[in-house]
Scaffold this motif. Structure first.
Motif, short mmCIF file in Angstrom:
data_model
loop_
_atom_site.label_atom_id
_atom_site.label_comp_id
_atom_site.label_asym_id
_atom_site.label_seq_id
_atom_site.Cartn_x
_atom_site.Cartn_y
_atom_site.Cartn_z
N GLY A 1 7.69 -0.96 25.39
CA GLY A 1 8.01 0.45 25.22
C GLY A 1 7.20 1.09 24.11
O GLY A 1 6.76 2.25 24.23
N ALA A 2 6.98 0.34 23.02
CA ALA A 2 6.15 0.86 21.92
C ALA A 2 4.72 1.06 22.37
O ALA A 2 4.09 2.08 22.05
N VAL A 3 4.18 0.10 23.11
CA VAL A 3 2.81 0.23 23.64
C VAL A 3 2.72 1.44 24.56
O VAL A 3 1.77 2.25 24.47
N ALA A 4 3.71 1.60 25.44
CA ALA A 4 3.71 2.74 26.37
C ALA A 4 3.80 4.06 25.61
O ALA A 4 3.06 5.01 25.88
N ALA A 5 4.73 4.13 24.64
CA ALA A 5 4.94 5.38 23.90
C ALA A 5 3.72 5.76 23.08
O ALA A 5 3.30 6.92 23.07
N LEU A 6 3.13 4.78 22.40
CA LEU A 6 1.96 5.07 21.55
C LEU A 6 0.77 5.50 22.39
O LEU A 6 0.04 6.43 22.01
N SER A 7 0.57 4.85 23.53
CA SER A 7 -0.55 5.25 24.39
C SER A 7 -0.34 6.66 24.93
O SER A 7 -1.29 7.44 25.05
N PHE A 8 0.92 7.00 25.24
CA PHE A 8 1.23 8.32 25.77
C PHE A 8 1.03 9.40 24.69
O PHE A 8 0.44 10.46 24.97
N PHE B 1 -0.93 9.16 22.10
CA PHE B 1 -2.38 9.25 21.90
C PHE B 1 -3.00 10.17 22.95
O PHE B 1 -3.80 11.06 22.62
N ALA B 2 -2.63 9.97 24.21
CA ALA B 2 -3.17 10.80 25.28
C ALA B 2 -2.73 12.26 25.13
O ALA B 2 -3.51 13.18 25.40
N GLN B 3 -1.49 12.48 24.69
CA GLN B 3 -1.02 13.85 24.44
C GLN B 3 -1.86 14.51 23.36
O GLN B 3 -2.18 15.71 23.45
N SER B 4 -2.21 13.76 22.31
CA SER B 4 -3.02 14.30 21.22
C SER B 4 -4.41 14.69 21.73
O SER B 4 -4.95 15.73 21.34
N VAL B 5 -4.98 13.85 22.58
CA VAL B 5 -6.27 14.19 23.18
C VAL B 5 -6.13 15.46 24.01
O VAL B 5 -7.00 16.35 23.97
N ASN B 6 -5.02 15.56 24.72
CA ASN B 6 -4.79 16.71 25.60
C ASN B 6 -4.70 18.03 24.83
O ASN B 6 -5.06 19.09 25.36
N THR B 7 -4.22 17.98 23.57
CA THR B 7 -4.15 19.21 22.77
C THR B 7 -5.54 19.71 22.39
O THR B 7 -5.73 20.92 22.19
N LEU C 1 -4.98 8.67 31.12
CA LEU C 1 -5.67 8.33 29.87
C LEU C 1 -4.89 7.27 29.11
O LEU C 1 -5.49 6.34 28.52
N ALA C 2 -3.55 7.37 29.10
CA ALA C 2 -2.73 6.36 28.42
C ALA C 2 -2.96 4.98 29.03
O ALA C 2 -3.13 3.99 28.31
N VAL C 3 -2.98 4.92 30.35
CA VAL C 3 -3.21 3.65 31.05
C VAL C 3 -4.60 3.10 30.73
O VAL C 3 -4.76 1.90 30.44
N LEU C 4 -5.61 3.95 30.78
CA LEU C 4 -6.98 3.52 30.49
C LEU C 4 -7.09 3.01 29.05
O LEU C 4 -7.81 2.03 28.78
N THR C 5 -6.37 3.66 28.11
CA THR C 5 -6.41 3.23 26.71
C THR C 5 -5.80 1.85 26.56
O THR C 5 -6.34 0.99 25.84
N ALA D 1 0.21 -5.84 29.19
CA ALA D 1 -0.47 -4.61 29.65
C ALA D 1 0.15 -4.11 30.96
O ALA D 1 0.40 -2.90 31.11
N ILE D 2 0.41 -5.02 31.89
CA ILE D 2 0.94 -4.61 33.20
C ILE D 2 2.31 -3.94 33.05
O ILE D 2 2.55 -2.86 33.60
N TRP D 3 3.22 -4.57 32.29
CA TRP D 3 4.56 -3.99 32.14
C TRP D 3 4.51 -2.67 31.36
O TRP D 3 5.21 -1.71 31.69
N SER D 4 3.66 -2.60 30.34
CA SER D 4 3.52 -1.36 29.56
C SER D 4 2.99 -0.23 30.44
O SER D 4 3.44 0.92 30.33
N ILE D 5 2.04 -0.55 31.31
CA ILE D 5 1.48 0.46 32.23
C ILE D 5 2.55 0.96 33.20
O ILE D 5 2.64 2.16 33.50
N ILE D 6 3.41 0.05 33.67
CA ILE D 6 4.52 0.45 34.55
C ILE D 6 5.44 1.42 33.83
O ILE D 6 5.87 2.44 34.39
#
Length: 467
Positions: free
Chosen positions: A112-119, A121-127, A158-162, A369-374
């Motif tokens: 969940g931490a990996v998923a949240a941090l990647s998301f 990060f991607a939100q910050s890029v999106n801004t 982008l979160a998944v790619l990161t 990685a697989i579970w975090s991406i899910i």
């Protein structure tokens, strides 16, 4: 193939102890310093309405975290095996309690931490650079009216790619991942220091927010509850300091360097957090911070006041850097727990494999990685992780009680700073925090407990060697 090359692949590969003490310190600081310190001042202002109490909440949270560092420093002397807290719990309480901790890390907390941090990060890029929503026509498709896999498709991609890129870096060797961590963490510490200096030097007139009125700080029971709630916000920002223990098997001289890395990293984060929050309140009064709203990033608002639009851009870049660094640290550390579980035959057995060339737990990294991406695609990571906030402190209390047991039994012979006073304080604090969370969030707490206990049938499954 010559004899040396043949021998290289016939030996059982082992993890390599290549991470130095400075890398360990920066890994602790890098995992801790994510996005929380840029946002948590708002809910803390809403709860306490006092500069003094807000700073007190950050200091108490830091002290509790430092006490935890002293406790885990003592536990770290028991073993040089990778796995950290999982391994401590296993040695103290046996396989089942340790498995529930590891299973919670895999299914909820770590992934969940990996998923949240990647998301984030991607939100910050999106801004800064709006990402195309290439699946916008499917965004309203849901699973049970709660999971919308195609919503925010550009951010999720982008979160998944990161996650994939950082997993690949970690797959190729822990020394490469450690070097990346050092660069990114140094950059974000420098960025936070510059923001602190800008706040301290700010001499402009306070910006008046319409409707902002001074509210008296809470007293009595309301103060206790408000301070506890604010400390939860602070402790969320401090979270991750124990992750260094998960990579014990790859730290040079771990019995010496793990404790020093924890204390050093926590000290850096605590100092930055207190100074940064003081800088926030020097620019914008608490009464106005409380009105920003949960969807506002306090640091961006304050940087905008000091530097205008460039300040907002700078904060977006800083949050990107911080979340990217914390994400890399989580991908370094959490899979080592699953690796150790597999070695003890309470996880999918292939997760115990070590790459013959890169000497990394490569299959464990892939599972993570697989579970975090899910979780990223499901969009449920925030809801899931919020259910088990109290769980980490329940395990924290168990580990601390275990330290006392091991000291009494003579298993831990080295001196533990503050023993036995500090361990008792930690246990009492964890009990109070757990009870307060259950009282204030009974449904979420019960759901979280059920999620943790859902690991029991999987434990039996692994123990019967069905995989």
């Amino acid at each position: 193939m010559n004899e040396n090359q043949a021998g290289k692949h016939t030996e059982t590969p082992q993890l390599k102890q290549v991470l130095s003490l400075p890398t360990g310190i920066l890994l602790v600081a890098g995992i801790m310093i994510g996005s929380g310190v840029f946002k948590k001042i708002v809910p803390m202002s809403q709860a306490l309405h006092s500069e003094t109490y807000i700073l007190l909440a950050w200091i108490i949270g830091g002290v509790i975290t430092m006490f935890g560092a002293f406790t885990y420093a003592g536990l770290a002397t028991m073993t040089t095996q990778t796995g950290g807290v999982y391994e401590y719990l296993r040695l103290i309480y046996g396989d089942f309690i340790a498995f529930l901790f590891g299973w919670t890390i895999f299914t909820i907390v770590g992934s969940g931490a990996v998923a949240a941090l990647s998301f984030v990060f991607a939100q910050s890029v999106n801004t800064l650079l709006p990402l195309p929503e290439f699946l916008s026509s499917f965004k309203n498709i849901s699973i049970g009216d709660s999971i919308f896999p195609f919503a925010d498709s550009g951010i999720k991609l982008l979160a998944v790619l990161t996650i994939i890129v950082l997993t690949w870096v970690n797959y190729k060797g822990v020394s490469k991942a450690g070097a990346l961590n050092n660069i990114v963490t140094s950059a974000k510490i420098l960025g936070i220091l510059l923001l602190i200096i800008a706040g301290f030097l700010y001499s402009g007139h306070p910006v008046v927010v319409k409707g902002a009125e001074a509210v008296q700080p809470p007293t009595g029971a309301a103060l206790f509850s408000g301070l506890f709630g604010a400390m939860l916000s602070a402790l969320w920002a401090y979270d991750g300091w124990a992750n260094i223990t998960f990579v014990t098997g790859e730290i040079k001289n771990p019995k010496r360097n793990i404790p020093l890395a924890i204390v050093g990293g926590v000290g850096i984060a605590m100092t930055l957090y207190v100074l940064l929050n003081y800088a926030y309140m020097k620019v914008l009064p608490v009464s106005q911070l409380a009105l920003l709203g949960s969807n506002k990033i306090a640091a961006a608002e304050i940087a905008g006041i000091i530097m205008g639009k460039p300040g907002v851009i700078i904060i977006a870049v800083l949050i990107m850097t911080c979340t990217f660094g914390a994400l890399n640290g989580c991908i370094i550390s959490y899979p080592r727990v699953y690796f150790r579980m597999a070695q003890e035959k309470v996880f999918f057995k292939k997760a115990a494999l070590i790459h013959p060339d890169y000497r990394t737990p490569h299959i464990s990294l892939l599972y993570s990685a697989i579970w975090s991406i899910i979780l990223v695609c499901s969009g449920t990571f925030d809801q899931i992780t919020n259910l088990v906030i109290f769980a980490s402190y329940a395990f924290f209390a168990l580990a601390t009680w275990g330290l006392i047991r091991m000291k009494i039994k003579g298993v831990i012979k080295s001196k533990v700073i503050g023993y036995p006073v500090i361990p008792v304080i930690i246990i009492l604090f964890c009990i109070a925090l757990t009870i307060n969370t259950i009282i204030t969030q009974p449904l979420a707490s019960m759901m979280g407990l059920l999620l943790i206990l859902s690991g029991a049938p999987f434990y039996l499954y692994f123990k019967k060697k069905l995989v």
